[in-house]
Design a protein around this motif. Structure first.
Motif, mmCIF file in Angstrom:
data_model
loop_
_atom_site.group_PDB
_atom_site.id
_atom_site.type_symbol
_atom_site.label_atom_id
_atom_site.label_comp_id
_atom_site.label_asym_id
_atom_site.label_seq_id
_atom_site.Cartn_x
_atom_site.Cartn_y
_atom_site.Cartn_z
ATOM 1 N N ASN A 72 0.860 -1.179 0.000
ATOM 2 C CA ASN A 72 0.000 0.000 0.000
ATOM 3 C C ASN A 72 0.899 1.232 0.000
ATOM 4 O OD1 ASN A 72 -2.287 -1.613 0.208
ATOM 5 N ND2 ASN A 72 -2.358 -1.461 2.436
ATOM 6 N N GLU A 98 -1.200 3.781 4.344
ATOM 7 C CA GLU A 98 -2.601 3.933 3.980
ATOM 8 C C GLU A 98 -3.299 2.582 4.010
ATOM 9 O OE1 GLU A 98 -5.130 6.240 0.575
ATOM 10 O OE2 GLU A 98 -3.513 4.929 -0.112
ATOM 11 N N GLU A 99 -4.416 2.551 4.715
ATOM 12 C CA GLU A 99 -5.261 1.356 4.785
ATOM 13 C C GLU A 99 -6.694 1.793 4.527
ATOM 14 O OE1 GLU A 99 -4.432 -1.867 5.207
ATOM 15 O OE2 GLU A 99 -2.306 -1.374 5.383
ATOM 16 N N LEU A 100 -7.273 1.375 3.410
ATOM 17 C CA LEU A 100 -8.657 1.702 3.075
ATOM 18 C C LEU A 100 -8.931 3.210 3.178
ATOM 19 C CD1 LEU A 100 -10.401 -1.277 4.860
ATOM 20 C CD2 LEU A 100 -9.890 -1.065 2.422
ATOM 21 N N PHE A 101 -8.110 4.006 2.533
ATOM 22 C CA PHE A 101 -8.246 5.465 2.455
ATOM 23 C C PHE A 101 -8.004 6.188 3.771
ATOM 24 C CE2 PHE A 101 -11.153 3.658 -0.750
ATOM 25 C CZ PHE A 101 -10.443 4.044 -1.885
ATOM 26 N N VAL A 102 -7.479 5.488 4.761
ATOM 27 C CA VAL A 102 -7.158 6.098 6.045
ATOM 28 C C VAL A 102 -5.653 5.962 6.264
ATOM 29 C CG1 VAL A 102 -7.528 5.977 8.543
ATOM 30 C CG2 VAL A 102 -9.424 5.499 6.979
ATOM 31 N N TRP A 103 -5.021 7.052 6.681
ATOM 32 C CA TRP A 103 -3.588 7.027 6.960
ATOM 33 C C TRP A 103 -3.375 6.688 8.429
ATOM 34 C CZ3 TRP A 103 0.029 7.096 3.308
ATOM 35 C CH2 TRP A 103 -0.344 7.505 2.034
ATOM 36 N N LYS A 128 -0.001 -6.201 10.641
ATOM 37 C CA LYS A 128 -0.066 -6.675 9.273
ATOM 38 C C LYS A 128 1.260 -7.336 8.919
ATOM 39 C CE LYS A 128 -1.387 -4.924 4.803
ATOM 40 N NZ LYS A 128 -1.903 -3.791 4.071
ATOM 41 N N ARG A 154 -5.872 11.205 -2.956
ATOM 42 C CA ARG A 154 -7.287 10.994 -2.662
ATOM 43 C C ARG A 154 -8.155 11.671 -3.720
ATOM 44 N NH1 ARG A 154 -8.758 12.087 3.326
ATOM 45 N NH2 ARG A 154 -10.383 10.606 2.842
ATOM 46 N N LYS A 157 -8.617 9.764 -6.904
ATOM 47 C CA LYS A 157 -9.541 8.647 -6.756
ATOM 48 C C LYS A 157 -10.992 9.133 -6.587
ATOM 49 C CE LYS A 157 -6.566 5.146 -6.183
ATOM 50 N NZ LYS A 157 -6.523 4.091 -7.138
#
Length: 163
Positions: A72, A98-103, A128, A154, A157
């Motif tokens: 990611n 970044e994980e699913l649009f969250v930093w 992870k 962001r 996207k």
């Protein structure tokens, strides 16, 4: 005459050690990581300098904040710190993933078992495991432009940055 020549030669040798760059005595941050059982690619090519103290405190300096990608996207601030011991970077500050649009801040990076080929990333809310091969080569970074690089990604996207 010979004692004078020996003294002159010794003086010149000492002077050359003081004046000449100490390239052979210093190593890159990537060499330091390898010597501590970690892959060189945990930090980007753009590392300008670093300080490593005897107690394990590591300070890494980049010219500017930057963004790169392993599995990611990851974001390096211009100053990253951690406690470096064999096989781990503990208490990392200045690195986000970044994980699913969250930093999320990366807290620890650990190689528990080198033979497993896995690296554990503690991102606070979860842990992870990533393949060590993702980190064999130091990545190239895109420089942060005025604080907007993470938000620019962001927007590409279709997501506007929340402020």
């Amino acid at each position: 005459m010979a004692p004078f020549f020996n003294k002159l030669l010794l003086t010149l040798s000492l002077f050359s050690l003081i004046v000449s760059p100490q390239r052979s005595l210093s190593s890159s941050i990537h060499d330091l990581l390898r010597s501590k059982g970690l892959p060189a690619g945990l930090l980007p090519e753009e590392v300008k300098s670093y300080k490593f103290s005897d107690n394990g405190h590591l300070e890494v300096f980049l010219d500017a904040p930057c963004l790169t990608k392993y599995e990611n996207r990851v974001y390096f601030e211009s100053f990253v710190t951690a406690n470096l011991t064999y096989g781990s970077l503990i208490g990392v500050e200045g690195l986000q993933q970044e994980e699913l649009f969250v930093w999320l801040p990366v807290k620890d990076i650990i190689v528990n078992d080198p033979s497993s080929g896995l690296i554990l990333f503690d991102i606070g809310l979860a842990q992870k495991q990533l393949s060590r091969s993702l980190f064999d080569i130091p990545p190239r970074c895109k420089n942060e432009n005025g604080g907007g690089l993470r938000n620019h990604v962001r927007k590409e996207k279709g997501f506007e940055a929340l402020r």
